[in-house]
Design a protein around this motif. Structure first.
Motif, short mmCIF file in Angstrom:
data_model
loop_
_atom_site.label_atom_id
_atom_site.label_comp_id
_atom_site.label_asym_id
_atom_site.label_seq_id
_atom_site.Cartn_x
_atom_site.Cartn_y
_atom_site.Cartn_z
N ASP A 211 -99.66 -5.64 126.85
CA ASP A 211 -100.13 -4.68 128.26
C ASP A 211 -99.25 -3.49 128.62
O ASP A 211 -99.78 -2.43 128.92
CB ASP A 211 -99.86 -5.77 129.51
CG ASP A 211 -100.97 -6.95 129.57
OD1 ASP A 211 -102.03 -6.64 128.78
OD2 ASP A 211 -100.86 -7.74 130.07
N LEU A 212 -97.87 -3.81 128.26
CA LEU A 212 -97.12 -2.37 128.50
C LEU A 212 -97.58 -1.48 127.69
O LEU A 212 -97.51 -0.09 128.12
CB LEU A 212 -95.76 -3.19 127.94
CG LEU A 212 -94.30 -2.65 128.68
CD1 LEU A 212 -94.51 -2.68 130.04
CD2 LEU A 212 -93.23 -3.23 128.10
N ARG A 213 -97.64 -1.46 126.34
CA ARG A 213 -98.04 -0.50 125.54
C ARG A 213 -99.59 0.00 125.99
O ARG A 213 -99.36 1.48 126.14
CB ARG A 213 -98.09 -1.06 124.33
CG ARG A 213 -98.01 0.19 123.29
CD ARG A 213 -97.69 -0.38 121.62
NE ARG A 213 -96.33 -0.45 121.35
CZ ARG A 213 -95.85 0.80 120.88
NH1 ARG A 213 -96.27 1.93 120.87
NH2 ARG A 213 -94.46 1.02 120.54
N ARG A 214 -100.63 -0.67 126.36
CA ARG A 214 -101.72 -0.32 126.68
C ARG A 214 -101.59 0.58 128.14
O ARG A 214 -102.18 1.72 128.05
CB ARG A 214 -102.65 -1.58 127.19
CG ARG A 214 -104.03 -1.23 127.31
CD ARG A 214 -104.93 -2.46 127.73
NE ARG A 214 -104.13 -3.30 128.48
CZ ARG A 214 -103.68 -3.30 129.72
NH1 ARG A 214 -104.51 -2.38 130.36
NH2 ARG A 214 -103.37 -4.26 130.44
N MET A 215 -100.80 0.20 129.09
CA MET A 215 -100.82 0.76 130.16
C MET A 215 -100.19 2.43 130.15
O MET A 215 -100.77 3.45 130.62
CB MET A 215 -100.03 0.09 131.28
CG MET A 215 -100.62 -0.88 131.76
SD MET A 215 -99.50 -1.51 133.20
CE MET A 215 -98.11 -2.33 132.32
N VAL A 216 -99.21 2.38 129.17
CA VAL A 216 -98.22 3.71 128.92
C VAL A 216 -99.29 4.66 128.02
O VAL A 216 -99.53 5.75 128.43
CB VAL A 216 -96.93 3.50 128.22
CG1 VAL A 216 -96.54 4.94 127.65
CG2 VAL A 216 -96.10 2.61 128.98
N SER A 217 -100.06 3.87 127.12
CA SER A 217 -100.87 4.62 126.22
C SER A 217 -102.10 5.10 126.95
O SER A 217 -102.64 6.54 126.94
CB SER A 217 -101.57 3.56 125.19
OG SER A 217 -100.64 3.27 124.32
N THR A 218 -102.67 4.48 128.17
CA THR A 218 -103.64 5.00 128.96
C THR A 218 -103.11 6.28 129.78
O THR A 218 -104.02 7.29 129.92
CB THR A 218 -104.21 3.93 129.82
OG1 THR A 218 -104.54 2.92 129.21
CG2 THR A 218 -105.17 4.40 130.73
#
Ligand code: HEM
Length: 485
Positions: A211-218
């Motif tokens: 989730d953390l990586r996905r939020m930053v990637s977005t």
């Protein structure tokens, strides 16, 4: 087990190291064995710190074990790059934390400090008093600060608005695992079991991390599209402004990275993956540390009323001759007592507990032969709580000590080390000092800090501290009473 069990069950994660340092003050290193009979040298004297962190900085690297412990959460950003690659990344990122960048961030620090004040004011009773839990409240405030300053996103932890991105919940799940989850994390350091274990204690960690990586990637993908779209339009209209599309110098670190990356040489250009890793590092390194500093500052303010009066008087004196409602950067620099206060808080309660290094070649340091592969442990408290440097009142809170010319802090910068030293010193040292001061200024102007029942019951003793932990913070939280001014 070596000393491992003793260290992990001590009442604080620094207790034994500080005790050893004060028992053998002249030894450059203190050799000990830890879990798995691993041999570790605790870096002890200020001179040994200088040699390891400054003189021989690039003769050491972060051990792989450290990356396997926290790397998934922190990302392979600046903290985990080595040698020439580290020098290059540091050069590329330095501008983000320049004085002009900090100046632009200052209004955000003030604004988030006001949000905390409003948040706390909602709980005031008829005597205009409220008791709050400092660790939780300051974590919310500092994650909201990095949300805006690092990502340019309002995370809304201090407001009633819906949270589109709940970073705090992810960090909470990652850093507060069940005993089974913690055991999996420990085993994973030696054997990569993480991706093979389909049990909830492990899946919770994997999901929170994803989730953390996905939020930053977005955030990165959207910002790249937005800025590159603007850059193309400006070029087509023949009014290209270079990287800075809005002409404001960049409103947050992500925007600055995207705007600037086309100005780098081809081989230095940051990919989207690089940016995600750097941002994950900034988010993780930048919120619990400042929250810890704020928590211990609140502890001192609540237990030493004379100190808060002095800070308040100093701020009033500076603002009395100013046209500003809140001090600007130059005015903050003039707050001499506040500066001493912050240095003393960071000396007594270094937010970062420890870091590791591993020798990449044979060398001799302070007369000690250090073979390739030696593990070094750096604990900032070992120097900042050394009686040999600071004298018998080393454990006392004395901000005035920073004015004495013979003060070890003035004479030898290696006598303290909350941000460490040398080429790998915290890249955000000045950024976070300004943030720390700005947040404190608003808090002290808004509230009188009082001990409250928890601190009264402690009757001058320090609160218990989390161990093991990544940041130095009170165990089970710290309840402090406030009175609205
Ligand atoms: C009071 C607040 C802070 C403290 C006490 C602190 C402390 C430290 C320490 C001790 C290190 C060295 C770690 C090591 O070498 O193993 C470090 C490195 C670092 N810090 Fe901070 N930090 C703070 C705030 C921040 C903030 C706000 C950010 C980013 C927004 C940040 C980003 C970093 C980065 C990227 C590094 C790696 C530097 C390198 O290896 O070149 N820190 N910090």
């Amino acid at each position: 087990m070596g000393q491992g069990k003793k260290l992990l069950t001590a009442s604080s994660p620094i207790e034994d190291y500080v005790k050893w340092g004060n028992t053998w003050p002249d030894a450059p290193f203190i050799r000990h064995l830890t879990l798995g009979n691993m041999e570790v040298l605790l870096v002890n004297t200020p001179e040994a710190h200088r040699e390891v962190l400054q003189t021989h900085c690039y003769s050491f690297r972060k051990p792989d074990i450290l990356y396997r412990l926290v790397g998934e959460i922190i990302g392979r950003g600046l903290l985990f790059t080595e040698g020439e690659e580290h020098k290059k990344q540091r050069r590329i990122l330095a501008g983000l934390f320049s004085a002009s960048s900090i100046k632009r961030m200052l209004p955000i620090f003030h604004e988030k400090a006001r949000s905390l004040t409003k948040f706390l004011e909602q709980g005031l009773d008829e005597n205009r008093r409220v008791t709050f839990e400092a660790v939780d409240a300051f974590s919310k405030m500092t994650i909201d600060v990095v949300g805006v300053t690092v990502l340019g996103v309002e995370l809304g932890n201090l407001s009633a608005s819906d949270k589109k991105m709940d970073f705090l919940k992810c960090y909470h799940r990652l850093f507060n695992q069940s005993p089974l989850g913690a055991l999996i994390g420990f085993v994973n350091i030696y054997v990569p079991v993480r991706k093979w274990l389909p049990i909830e204690a492990n899946l919770g960690f994997i999901r929170a991390n994803a989730d953390l990586r996905r939020m930053v990637s977005t955030c990165v993908r959207e910002r790249v599209q937005e800025i590159e779209g603007k850059q193309r339009r400006q070029q087509a209209e023949g009014k290209a402004k270079g990287g800075d599309v809005d002409g404001d110098g960049g409103r947050d670190l992500l925007t600055m990275m995207v705007e600037e990356r086309r100005n780098f040489k081809k081989e230095d250009e940051l990919t989207e993956e690089d940016m995600v890793n750097h941002l994950l590092t900034f988010l993780a390194a930048g919120h619990e540390t400042t929250a810890s500093a704020m928590t211990w500052a609140a502890y001192i303010l609540a237990t030493k009323p004379g100190v808060q009066d002095k800070i308040r008087a100093e701020i009033s004196a500076v603002l009395a001759t100013s046209a500003n409602a809140e001090p600007d950067l130059a005015e903050i620099e003039r707050l001499h007592y506040l500066n001493n206060f912050c240095r003393e808080v960071l000396r007594l309660f270094s937010p970062a507990i420890s870091s590791y290094r591993e020798a990449v070649s044979d060398m001799t340091i302070c007369g000690t032969f250090v073979p390739k592969g030696t593990a070094m442990l750096i604990v900032p408290a070992v120097t900042s709580l050394a009686r040999a440097s600071w004298g018998d009142d080393v454990g006392e809170f004395v901000p005035e000590r920073w004015d004495l010319l013979e003060s070890p802090g003035s004479k030898n910068p290696y006598a303290v080390g909350a941000f460490m030293h040398g080429p790998r010193v915290c890249i955000a040292k000045h950024f976070s000092l300004v943030e720390f001061k700005a947040l404190l200024i608003d808090a002290v102007r808004s509230f009188r800090f009082l001990p409250g029942p928890q601190l009264e019951a402690l009757a001058g003793r320090l609160p218990a501290v989390d161990n093991p932990a990544l940041a130095f913070r009170p165990k089970g939280g710290l309840h402090i009473a406030l009175e609205k001014i």
